[in-house]
Design an enzyme around this catalytic site. Structure first.
Site, short mmCIF file in Angstrom:
data_model
loop_
_atom_site.label_atom_id
_atom_site.label_comp_id
_atom_site.label_asym_id
_atom_site.label_seq_id
_atom_site.Cartn_x
_atom_site.Cartn_y
_atom_site.Cartn_z
N GLU A 26 35.66 38.10 30.96
CA GLU A 26 36.17 37.47 32.18
C GLU A 26 36.01 35.96 32.14
O GLU A 26 36.11 35.34 31.08
CB GLU A 26 35.50 38.12 33.39
CG GLU A 26 35.73 39.64 33.43
CD GLU A 26 35.34 40.28 34.74
OE1 GLU A 26 34.80 41.40 34.71
OE2 GLU A 26 35.59 39.70 35.81
N ASP A 32 39.51 45.20 42.98
CA ASP A 32 38.60 44.87 41.87
C ASP A 32 37.20 44.70 42.48
O ASP A 32 37.01 44.70 43.70
CB ASP A 32 39.08 43.60 41.15
CG ASP A 32 38.55 43.52 39.73
OD1 ASP A 32 39.16 42.86 38.88
OD2 ASP A 32 37.48 44.13 39.47
C1 GLC Z 1 35.66 43.68 36.72
C2 GLC Z 1 37.03 43.48 36.15
C3 GLC Z 1 37.87 44.72 36.09
C4 GLC Z 1 36.99 45.95 35.89
C5 GLC Z 1 36.08 46.09 37.10
C6 GLC Z 1 35.10 47.26 36.97
O1 GLC Z 1 35.19 42.58 37.42
O2 GLC Z 1 37.81 42.43 36.72
O3 GLC Z 1 38.80 44.56 35.01
O4 GLC Z 1 37.80 47.11 35.76
O5 GLC Z 1 35.35 44.91 37.38
O6 GLC Z 1 34.21 47.03 35.91
#
Ligand code: GLC
Length: 648
Positions: A538, A342
């Site tokens: 988030e 992530d």
């Molecule tokens: C974020 C998220 C994830 C996402 C990624 C790219 O922090 O946790 O779900 O796909 O970054 O945007």
């Protein structure tokens, strides 16, 4: 100089100057800051392929067996070209020449990562195709794989169809619908040259105080598994590799939806998250039964990528969990695709960046969503391979998995956008599908005296609430920007507009955001009050109380006094504490986050379609009843609850 260029310029200077391991912050937040740097965007003309390219090479033969193509290509690659494939950079931080010069394997748009200038599908295609050209000028012409969070439609793109968020789709229990949504989403993505969706989120939410509850289909792993499987099939189809297919990502592996309240150590500025990126405090049996189950289904459906979770289990950050990432996921479950980190998730493992990278790659992360400071990630990888801290075998395994996905998805054969698909972006057909999804996701929680469905000839209807007439609020996070925002942020129909379109000529509708209705002293036959949450994404959305705002509470009380029948509609990413409002109202509807097609709410309010939605999460009476199954007393509305009506 535009802010974006300043950010890019400074990032590049910083990246070049910092050669020593970065002191990675274990408390850093995955902040989705995307600058607006532009790339030399040119039309999708054929790339000037590197003169050194051996066009007779087996790996370029689309009819050859994929495993043979992988072996042939891997044997041709230098260690630096292999490391390049393991790098994913956020598009605002990339110096396009580096795509070619460093043979990078992937880019992404983080939340809101639109091209500079006009946010249109056409400009997205120009941007992404522009980056792809640089990749195809490399010695081996390995195409970039570009990723995006098209989590409820291609939701960063202005004018794209925005579907209900997953918590609402969970209430439909309709796998066929999910497959059709996946298909429509893929079409709109391909219009922009993007063949990798960081979706579906297969979190099994256990405590809806979590800011990502709306990204979860349900608290029930079987529902999550069934709907995620259908959505993946919609994205990848059973003919993956054709030009109309994209790859899915099951995320976030594993246990992201089961973290404990107040267990997070991640900060967003001065605010510490509560559940998001926290600790999944369950035993292995529970982890497997609840949180791992959907991954088994996703792998069986052929998902080609899985994203590691920011959360922790058994004392380790998931990005460092070799037992789960390698022994269980790749060994026991036989996952043959690739694991992507992530956003900066590797950095959270250790303050020593070298240690963080070595630990995570050896644990089983195959591609690093860096996402900004890629020169030092590459530098650390080179050092670790030279020192033997990361074996060449591990590198080859990671690159094999990444190449397997690129070959299986046909990226070598169709690396660019398909302009034919531009007509699907926000098309009437896709919006009709989204409207169907909205209607099917509505859950009728109370219907005293069968006040619903309403007559289209109701003489006087009051509508109140900011969320009644606000595309941004009804779409929620991950819409046009990372956090989403209130306002007229994209093309769509608000709930209010849907109601106004549904009533007949004899019906009068008055909208007053604050519910004062000073334009008349009449008592309305029906009052429709929309209470809502402002958008979040988030951990920013982590809540301690799940209480309605005082403004929402006052609004319901105020309108109650002005109407004969009161309908309360809850536009939210999760169940909220509405005990008093349920008592006051004649009818209550959970609308979730419906997206751009608000008319779907009116479809069930006025009986064009029946209410059929069923809660996919328990609607608690108190936060003391969270996580699911804890606390005492009955829920306000139990999992699976939903009243029905018959269409008129
Ligand atoms: C974020 C998220 C994830 C996402 C990624 C790219 O922090 O946790 O779900 O796909 O970054 O945007």
């Amino acid at each position: 100089m535009k802010r974006g260029f300043v950010v890019l310029f400074l990032t590049l200077i910083a990246a070049m100057l910092i050669l020593s391991p970065l002191a990675g912050g274990s408390l850093s937040v995955a902040m989705q800051t995307t600058s607006t740097a532009t790339v030399a965007t040119t039309a999708t003309t054929a790339p000037t392929l590197a003169p050194t390219l051996d066009s007779s090479a087996l790996y370029l033969d689309a009819t050859a067996p994929i495993e043979d193509r992988i072996a042939d290509l891997l044997a041709r690659m230098t260690i630096d070209e292999k490391i390049g494939q393991m790098v994913q950079v956020e598009k605002g931080s990339i110096s396009p020449d580096d795509i070619r010069d460093l043979a990078l394997g992937s880019l992404l748009s983080g939340g809101g990562g639109a091209p500079s200038g006009v946010n249109s599908a056409e400009n997205w295609a120009k941007m992404v195709d522009g980056y792809q050209k640089y990749a195809l000028e490399t010695r081996l012409a390995i195409p970039l794989i570009y990723g995006v969070d098209a989590v409820h439609g291609h939701s960063n793109v202005y004018g794209a169809t925005i579907f209900p968020h997953n918590i609402g789709l969970g209430a439909t229990r309709d796998a066929d619908l999910l497959e059709r949504i996946g298909r429509a989403t893929a079409e709109e993505m391909i219009a922009t040259g993007i063949y990798w969706n960081f979706a579906p989120c297969v979190a099994v939410v256990q405590d809806v105080r979590w800011g990502r509850s709306y990204e979860s289909y349900s608290e029930n792993p079987a529902i999550v598994s069934e709907l995620a499987t259908a959505y993946i099939k919609g994205l990848q189809t059973d003919h993956l590799g054709a030009a109309d297919t994209v790859i899915a990502t099951a995320k976030h592996f594993v246990g992201d939806g089961g973290t404990a309240f107040d267990s997070s150590t991640t900060y967003n500025g001065a605010t510490r998250y509560s559940l998001d990126q926290g600790v999944t405090e369950v035993d292995e049996a529970t982890l497997r039964a609840i949180h791992l189950l959907p991954y088994e289904a996703a792998i069986k459906q052929g998902a080609l990528s899985i994203m590691a979770s920011f959360s922790s289990w058994d004392g380790l950050k998931m990005h460092a969990q070799k037992y789960l990432l390698t022994d269980v996921l790749k060994g026991e479950l036989g996952f043959t695709g690739f694991v992507v980190s992530d956003w900066g998730g590797i950095d959270q493992i250790s303050k020593d960046y070298y240690t963080a990278v070595v630990t995570s790659i050896n644990a089983g992360v195959d591609m690093n969503m860096v996402p900004q400071k890629y020169p030092q990630f590459i530098k650390v990888m080179q050092q670790a391979v030279e020192k033997g801290d990361i074996s060449v075998e591990r590198i080859d395994d990671a690159v094999t998995r990444i190449l397997r996905a690129k070959f299986k998805m046909g990226l070598f054969e169709h690396p660019f956008s398909d302009p034919e698909m531009l007509q699907t972006v926000g098309s009437a057909e896709h919006r009709a599908l989204a409207r169907e999804a909205v209607a099917k996701s509505q859950v009728l929680l109370k219907n005293e005296g069968d006040v619903l469905p309403l007559s289209a000839d109701t003489p006087l209807i009051f509508i109140a609430g900011e969320g009644a007439d606000n595309i941004g609020i009804q779409s929620g996070g991950w819409t046009i920007s990372w956090q989403g925002s209130a306002g007229n942020i994209t093309v769509g129909t608000t709930i209010r507009e849907g109601i106004e379109q549904a009533v007949g000529a004899n019906s009068k509708v008055i909208y007053d955001r604050l519910g004062r209705f000073r334009s008349t002293d009449e008592t309305a036959d029906v009052g429709i009050v929309v209470v809502s949450e402002l958008p979040y994404a988030e951990g920013v959305g982590d809540s301690k109380t799940l209480e309605l705002s005082t403004a929402n509470v006052s609004l319901v009380n105020r309108v109650r006094e002005r109407v004969k029948k009161l309908i309360v509609i809850v536009v939210s990413g999760r169940p909220l504490i509405i005990n008093d409002q349920v008592e006051l109202a004649d009818a209550v509807v959970a609308a979730w986050l419906p997206g751009t097609e608000g008319a779907g709410v009116a479809d069930v309010l006025f009986g064009k379609l029946p209410f059929t939605g069923k809660l996919s999460v328990t609607w608690m009476r108190s936060v003391d009843q969270l996580p699911v199954g804890s606390g005492t007393g009955d829920a306000l509305f139990p999992f699976g609850f939903g009243l029905t009506t018959t269409a008129k």
